[in-house]
Design a protein around this motif. Structure first.
Motif, PDB file in Angstrom:
ATOM      1  N   ILE A 148       0.862  -1.180   0.000  1.00 35.10           N
ATOM      2  CA  ILE A 148       0.000   0.000   0.000  1.00 35.10           C
ATOM      3  C   ILE A 148       0.900   1.232   0.000  1.00 35.10           C
ATOM      4  CG2 ILE A 148      -1.825   1.228   1.230  1.00 35.10           C
ATOM      5  CD1 ILE A 148      -2.329  -1.480   2.730  1.00 35.10           C
ATOM      6  N   LEU A 149       0.752   2.085  -0.977  1.00 33.04           N
ATOM      7  CA  LEU A 149       1.555   3.301  -1.011  1.00 33.04           C
ATOM      8  C   LEU A 149       1.262   4.164   0.216  1.00 33.04           C
ATOM      9  CD1 LEU A 149       1.285   4.406  -4.752  1.00 33.04           C
ATOM     10  CD2 LEU A 149       3.265   3.413  -3.610  1.00 33.04           C
ATOM     11  N   PRO A 150       2.258   4.810   0.794  1.00 34.39           N
ATOM     12  CA  PRO A 150       2.002   5.694   1.940  1.00 34.39           C
ATOM     13  C   PRO A 150       0.970   6.778   1.615  1.00 34.39           C
ATOM     14  CG  PRO A 150       4.355   5.333   1.680  1.00 34.39           C
ATOM     15  CD  PRO A 150       3.696   4.740   0.468  1.00 34.39           C
ATOM     16  N   VAL A 151       0.941   7.228   0.348  1.00 35.68           N
ATOM     17  CA  VAL A 151       0.026   8.300  -0.037  1.00 35.68           C
ATOM     18  C   VAL A 151      -1.312   7.774  -0.560  1.00 35.68           C
ATOM     19  CG1 VAL A 151       1.825   9.974  -0.518  1.00 35.68           C
ATOM     20  CG2 VAL A 151       1.111   8.423  -2.334  1.00 35.68           C
ATOM     21  N   GLN A 152      -1.563   6.468  -0.419  1.00 32.99           N
ATOM     22  CA  GLN A 152      -2.850   5.920  -0.840  1.00 32.99           C
ATOM     23  C   GLN A 152      -3.969   6.565  -0.036  1.00 32.99           C
ATOM     24  OE1 GLN A 152      -3.282   3.239  -3.079  1.00 32.99           O
ATOM     25  NE2 GLN A 152      -5.097   2.129  -2.478  1.00 32.99           N
ATOM     26  N   PRO A 153      -4.985   7.133  -0.692  1.00 36.06           N
ATOM     27  CA  PRO A 153      -6.079   7.757   0.061  1.00 36.06           C
ATOM     28  C   PRO A 153      -6.756   6.774   1.015  1.00 36.06           C
ATOM     29  CG  PRO A 153      -6.194   8.361  -2.261  1.00 36.06           C
ATOM     30  CD  PRO A 153      -5.147   7.285  -2.154  1.00 36.06           C
ATOM     31  N   VAL A 154      -7.222   7.262   2.108  1.00 30.82           N
ATOM     32  CA  VAL A 154      -8.004   6.556   3.134  1.00 30.82           C
ATOM     33  C   VAL A 154      -7.160   5.574   3.939  1.00 30.82           C
ATOM     34  CG1 VAL A 154     -10.062   5.171   3.653  1.00 30.82           C
ATOM     35  CG2 VAL A 154     -10.096   6.780   1.716  1.00 30.82           C
ATOM     36  N   VAL A 155      -6.443   4.639   3.292  1.00 30.00           N
ATOM     37  CA  VAL A 155      -5.782   3.555   4.018  1.00 30.00           C
ATOM     38  C   VAL A 155      -4.268   3.683   4.092  1.00 30.00           C
ATOM     39  CG1 VAL A 155      -7.638   1.936   3.506  1.00 30.00           C
ATOM     40  CG2 VAL A 155      -5.660   2.078   1.963  1.00 30.00           C
ATOM     41  N   GLY A 156      -3.648   4.572   3.312  1.00 27.45           N
ATOM     42  CA  GLY A 156      -2.197   4.708   3.313  1.00 27.45           C
ATOM     43  C   GLY A 156      -1.670   5.239   4.637  1.00 27.45           C
ATOM     44  N   ASP A 157      -0.403   4.938   4.930  1.00 25.56           N
ATOM     45  CA  ASP A 157       0.186   5.368   6.194  1.00 25.56           C
ATOM     46  C   ASP A 157       0.167   6.881   6.364  1.00 25.56           C
ATOM     47  OD1 ASP A 157       0.684   2.829   7.063  1.00 25.56           O
ATOM     48  OD2 ASP A 157       2.782   2.787   6.447  1.00 25.56           O
ATOM     49  N   ASN A 158       0.227   7.611   5.266  1.00 25.27           N
ATOM     50  CA  ASN A 158       0.256   9.070   5.359  1.00 25.27           C
ATOM     51  C   ASN A 158      -1.122   9.725   5.266  1.00 25.27           C
ATOM     52  OD1 ASN A 158       2.999   8.816   5.484  1.00 25.27           O
ATOM     53  ND2 ASN A 158       3.433   9.689   3.479  1.00 25.27           N
ATOM     54  N   ALA A 159      -2.159   8.909   5.174  1.00 24.10           N
ATOM     55  CA  ALA A 159      -3.504   9.473   4.987  1.00 24.10           C
ATOM     56  C   ALA A 159      -3.897  10.421   6.111  1.00 24.10           C
ATOM     57  CB  ALA A 159      -4.532   8.350   4.859  1.00 24.10           C
ATOM     58  N   PHE A 160      -3.409  10.143   7.319  1.00 28.57           N
ATOM     59  CA  PHE A 160      -3.705  11.013   8.455  1.00 28.57           C
ATOM     60  C   PHE A 160      -2.411  11.352   9.208  1.00 28.57           C
ATOM     61  CE2 PHE A 160      -7.494   8.514   7.575  1.00 28.57           C
ATOM     62  CZ  PHE A 160      -8.464   9.486   7.512  1.00 28.57           C
ATOM     63  N   ALA A 161      -1.313  11.487   8.441  1.00 32.08           N
ATOM     64  CA  ALA A 161      -0.024  11.842   9.025  1.00 32.08           C
ATOM     65  C   ALA A 161       0.295  13.303   8.700  1.00 32.08           C
ATOM     66  CB  ALA A 161       1.072  10.928   8.472  1.00 32.08           C
ATOM     67  N   HIS A 162       0.971  13.973   9.629  1.00 34.00           N
ATOM     68  CA  HIS A 162       1.243  15.402   9.466  1.00 34.00           C
ATOM     69  C   HIS A 162       2.686  15.694   9.866  1.00 34.00           C
ATOM     70  CE1 HIS A 162      -3.127  16.018   9.097  1.00 34.00           C
ATOM     71  NE2 HIS A 162      -3.192  15.103  10.045  1.00 34.00           N
ATOM     72  N   GLU A 163       3.426  16.338   8.933  1.00 33.04           N
ATOM     73  CA  GLU A 163       4.819  16.704   9.213  1.00 33.04           C
ATOM     74  C   GLU A 163       5.003  18.212   9.320  1.00 33.04           C
ATOM     75  OE1 GLU A 163       8.883  16.983   6.716  1.00 33.04           O
ATOM     76  OE2 GLU A 163       7.993  14.980   6.719  1.00 33.04           O
ATOM     77  N   SER A 164       4.417  18.937   8.395  1.00 28.25           N
ATOM     78  CA  SER A 164       4.588  20.393   8.366  1.00 28.25           C
ATOM     79  C   SER A 164       4.237  21.016   9.715  1.00 28.25           C
ATOM     80  CB  SER A 164       3.697  20.995   7.272  1.00 28.25           C
ATOM     81  OG  SER A 164       3.538  22.381   7.452  1.00 28.25           O
ATOM     82  N   GLY A 165       5.082  21.951  10.143  1.00 24.69           N
ATOM     83  CA  GLY A 165       4.840  22.597  11.430  1.00 24.69           C
ATOM     84  C   GLY A 165       3.495  23.281  11.504  1.00 24.69           C
ATOM     85  N   ILE A 166       3.121  23.986  10.432  1.00 23.80           N
ATOM     86  CA  ILE A 166       1.829  24.678  10.410  1.00 23.80           C
ATOM     87  C   ILE A 166       0.690  23.673  10.523  1.00 23.80           C
ATOM     88  CG2 ILE A 166       0.285  26.096   8.991  1.00 23.80           C
ATOM     89  CD1 ILE A 166       2.802  27.412   7.809  1.00 23.80           C
ATOM     90  N   HIS A 167       0.795  22.577   9.755  1.00 27.59           N
ATOM     91  CA  HIS A 167      -0.268  21.562   9.773  1.00 27.59           C
ATOM     92  C   HIS A 167      -0.349  20.883  11.141  1.00 27.59           C
ATOM     93  CE1 HIS A 167      -1.191  20.914   5.279  1.00 27.59           C
ATOM     94  NE2 HIS A 167      -0.607  22.089   5.421  1.00 27.59           N
ATOM     95  N   SER A 168       0.818  20.486  11.670  1.00 28.27           N
ATOM     96  CA  SER A 168       0.816  19.778  12.954  1.00 28.27           C
ATOM     97  C   SER A 168       0.243  20.647  14.060  1.00 28.27           C
ATOM     98  CB  SER A 168       2.243  19.346  13.313  1.00 28.27           C
ATOM     99  OG  SER A 168       2.745  18.446  12.358  1.00 28.27           O
ATOM    100  N   HIS A 169       0.613  21.919  14.056  1.00 26.94           N
ATOM    101  CA  HIS A 169       0.096  22.841  15.077  1.00 26.94           C
ATOM    102  C   HIS A 169      -1.418  22.948  14.958  1.00 26.94           C
ATOM    103  CE1 HIS A 169       0.443  27.033  17.177  1.00 26.94           C
ATOM    104  NE2 HIS A 169      -0.067  26.098  17.961  1.00 26.94           N
ATOM    105  N   GLY A 170      -1.913  23.083  13.720  1.00 27.43           N
ATOM    106  CA  GLY A 170      -3.349  23.181  13.505  1.00 27.43           C
ATOM    107  C   GLY A 170      -4.081  21.923  13.940  1.00 27.43           C
ATOM    108  N   ILE A 171      -3.517  20.762  13.605  1.00 30.64           N
ATOM    109  CA  ILE A 171      -4.140  19.486  13.952  1.00 30.64           C
ATOM    110  C   ILE A 171      -4.241  19.314  15.458  1.00 30.64           C
ATOM    111  CG2 ILE A 171      -3.648  16.990  14.000  1.00 30.64           C
ATOM    112  CD1 ILE A 171      -5.049  17.830  11.484  1.00 30.64           C
ATOM    113  N   MET A 172      -3.201  19.733  16.179  1.00 26.06           N
ATOM    114  CA  MET A 172      -3.225  19.601  17.637  1.00 26.06           C
ATOM    115  C   MET A 172      -4.282  20.513  18.259  1.00 26.06           C
ATOM    116  SD  MET A 172       0.740  19.053  18.791  1.00 26.06           S
ATOM    117  CE  MET A 172       1.457  20.316  17.748  1.00 26.06           C
ATOM    118  N   ALA A 173      -4.555  21.630  17.593  1.00 25.77           N
ATOM    119  CA  ALA A 173      -5.589  22.540  18.098  1.00 25.77           C
ATOM    120  C   ALA A 173      -6.978  22.043  17.739  1.00 25.77           C
ATOM    121  CB  ALA A 173      -5.370  23.946  17.538  1.00 25.77           C
ATOM    122  N   ASN A 174      -7.142  21.599  16.495  1.00 29.43           N
ATOM    123  CA  ASN A 174      -8.436  21.110  16.006  1.00 29.43           C
ATOM    124  C   ASN A 174      -8.164  20.261  14.769  1.00 29.43           C
ATOM    125  OD1 ASN A 174     -10.954  20.770  14.684  1.00 29.43           O
ATOM    126  ND2 ASN A 174     -11.743  22.661  15.574  1.00 29.43           N
TER     127      ASN A 174
END
Length: 554
Positions: free
Chosen positions: A326-352
């Protein structure tokens, strides 16, 4: 502006909707009365976003899975009998309405497999594929299936070059074979193979012949994947006007449009979708079940009856059996489907979590987990959050040093693992971040061109020395399995990568692995060295220590 059925003409948002479509139409030199727009479209608001679906959309669709038939036609894929039984079981358990178990006439082994699946008493309808031949239908009937799926080419290019039949002969065969199935069985699906390259008047004529003969559903295959959503919408809408039995859609992914075409077909009036797990199938594959189901459920609000919380589990099972990762970027089931690296994204995700995720689809809905990832775009908030989960609380100065090191390593093109994070924190803060509950004492490998690769290990596990051994497909595989054999917890290896970080025959290799614990949580670890076998074993030990430590942390 005229009032429209189902839409409040006094609503400002409705006025905006109509204005938007009028602008688009004017830009394309088209005209359409506002009342016609309302007939064609209905508004649905999700999280403040307006989505539009055809008024013909059903409120519920059925799911027909063909992983065991079309999916197994993926070049290089061949499921064993036991694997097919396992896949059929999970398909039925998650709520798939029909399972195409195989093509019984293709071989005795296939006939046995379909018979075994049919005998298991699944809640799903078990279907067998058949050419438009009486002997094929009889083979399906011998398997005691619930439905027979008959097909015949209808496009000129296929009809003339494969079965060499005239249009009139195809019409006659269609009526005869569908009638024969219905004389012996309650359910018959009829497919006009290569329907999207068949001229519409003739396609309607063939489908009507099938319906008149007793077909319970007609399937519209985009056999070579050449249609677009716009064309699919037009085709299914036209067929729905003429065909009064359920319409099923089967799309191939040659241009990456299988899922889009499938969901658009539902909007236009199709009431059943054909899918495969992970989108496997001939050439570029078929419409993926996870993507199709979640689009219908979450965006369109159309019920599929699928237990979506098991989509990831099912995807991983089929990936393991098919040998297709399964590709990491596979929609819905891939490992990266709900993974966040970017600082802006991670900060936002932790807030909401809805800041940088759809919101209408959460990881819990599909059996996934949200995770923060490490890399050169990582931010301070994410690193502090990840460390706090194991009760490591650096000062602001220490945190800055940890983040800088992560970014430096990542900028060199190296993946930064969870284990790397804790090792960096140990060094910067002068602490022991992860207790070594498992330590490797000794490892021995036997390998050669005339022997089975075998590994034996001695390790100190929770203060007690243990020994184990295993065989594998190679020395690395054997070593990793031997390490797992003495471990106190059950974990699965999910990903394994080796890369050289220096040149020459004595190059230093870097091994990165991902493991999953019994709760479905994933952990990354790594190790480097000039002995790849030893580095692989040490990477696994690092991962196990990480799992043990995080599980013990409250």
């Amino acid at each position: 502006m005229m009032p429209c059925h189902g839409i409040d003409s006094d609503s400002n948002s409705d006025l905006g909707v109509h204005f938007f479509f009028q602008v688009i139409l004017q830009q394309n030199s088209l005209s359409l009365h506002s009342s016609d727009i309302c007939v064609c479209l209905r508004q649905k608001l999700l999280w403040g976003i307006a989505f539009f679906v055809e008024s013909m959309s059903p409120k519920r669709v059925t799911v027909f899975d063909t992983t065991l038939r079309d999916g197994e036609q993926t070049p290089g894929v061949s499921f064993t009998l036991e694997q097919k039984l396992d896949i059929a079981r999970i398909l039925s358990e998650v709520g798939v309405h029909a399972i195409e178990a195989g093509f019984p006439a293709s071989s005795e082994q296939e006939k046995e497999t379909v018979s075994r699946i049919a005998a298991e008493g699944h809640s799903a309808v078990i279907c067998g594929l058949s050419r438009s031949r009486v002997e094929d239908v009889n083979t399906c009937l011998d398997c005691d299936v619930d439905m027979v799926h008959v097909f015949i080419p209808t496009s000129d290019i296929q009809r003339e070059n494969t079965i060499k039949k005239s249009r009139e002969e195809v019409l006659a065969i269609t009526g005869e074979i569908v009638g024969y199935v219905r004389d012996h069985l309650g359910q018959c699906m009829f497919s006009a193979m290569d329907a999207t390259r068949t001229d519409l008047p003739y396609l309607i004529e063939v489908f009507k012949a099938a319906a008149d003969a007793g077909a319970t559903v007609v399937n519209v295959p985009d056999t070579v994947g050449v249609y677009t959503p716009t064309k699919i919408r037009s085709l299914i809408s036209a067929l729905a006007e003429e065909i009064k039995i359920p319409i099923d859609i089967h799309c191939h992914n040659d241009f990456g449009l299988a899922v889009a075409n499938t969901t658009t077909a539902v909007e236009a009036g199709a009431s059943q979708v054909q899918v495969t797990v992970n989108g496997i199938g001939e050439r570029a594959g078929n419409a993926d079940i996870a993507q199709t189901v979640m689009i219908l459920e979450s965006i369109e609000g159309i019920s599929t009856g699928i237990e979506t919380t098991r989509l990831v589990e099912m995807s991983r099972l089929v990936s393991r059996y098919s040998g297709i990762p399964i590709l990491p970027v596979q929609p819905v089931v891939g490992d990266n489907a709900f993974a966040h690296e970017s600082g802006i994204h991670s900060h936002g995700i932790m807030a909401n979590s809805q800041t940088f995720e759809p919101g209408i689809m959460t990881p819990e809905m599909v059996g996934h987990r949200r995770r923060l990832a490490l890399g050169k775009h990582v931010g301070r908030h994410a690193v502090r959050q990840m460390l706090s989960l194991v009760h490591i609380n650096p000062s602001d100065t220490e945190l800055d040093l940890i983040v800088d090191r992560i970014k430096t390593i990542s900028a060199r093109g190296r993946r930064v693992t969870d284990h790397d994070l804790y090792v960096i924190a140990e060094d910067v803060m002068g602490i022991q971040a992860v207790a070594k509950t498992v330590e490797l004492r000794d490892i021995a490998i036997m390998s050669g061109n005339h022997c089975i690769p075998t590994a034996s290990v001695r390790a100190c596990v929770l203060g007690t020395e243990k020994a184990g051994s295993a065989i594998g497909n190679g020395p690395v595989d054997a070593a990793v399995k031997a390490v797992l054999s003495v471990m106190p917890i059950g974990i699965q290896l999910k990903d394994f990568r080796i890369e050289a970080i220096s040149g020459g025959t004595d190059a230093i290799g870097h091994v990165t692995i991902t493991v999953e614990d019994p709760e479905g949580r994933t952990y990354d670890a790594s190790s480097s060295g000039d002995d790849i076998v030893l580095a692989s074993a040490e990477a696994m030990i690092n991962a196990i220590n990480l799992v043990r430590y995080t599980q013990k942390s409250p």
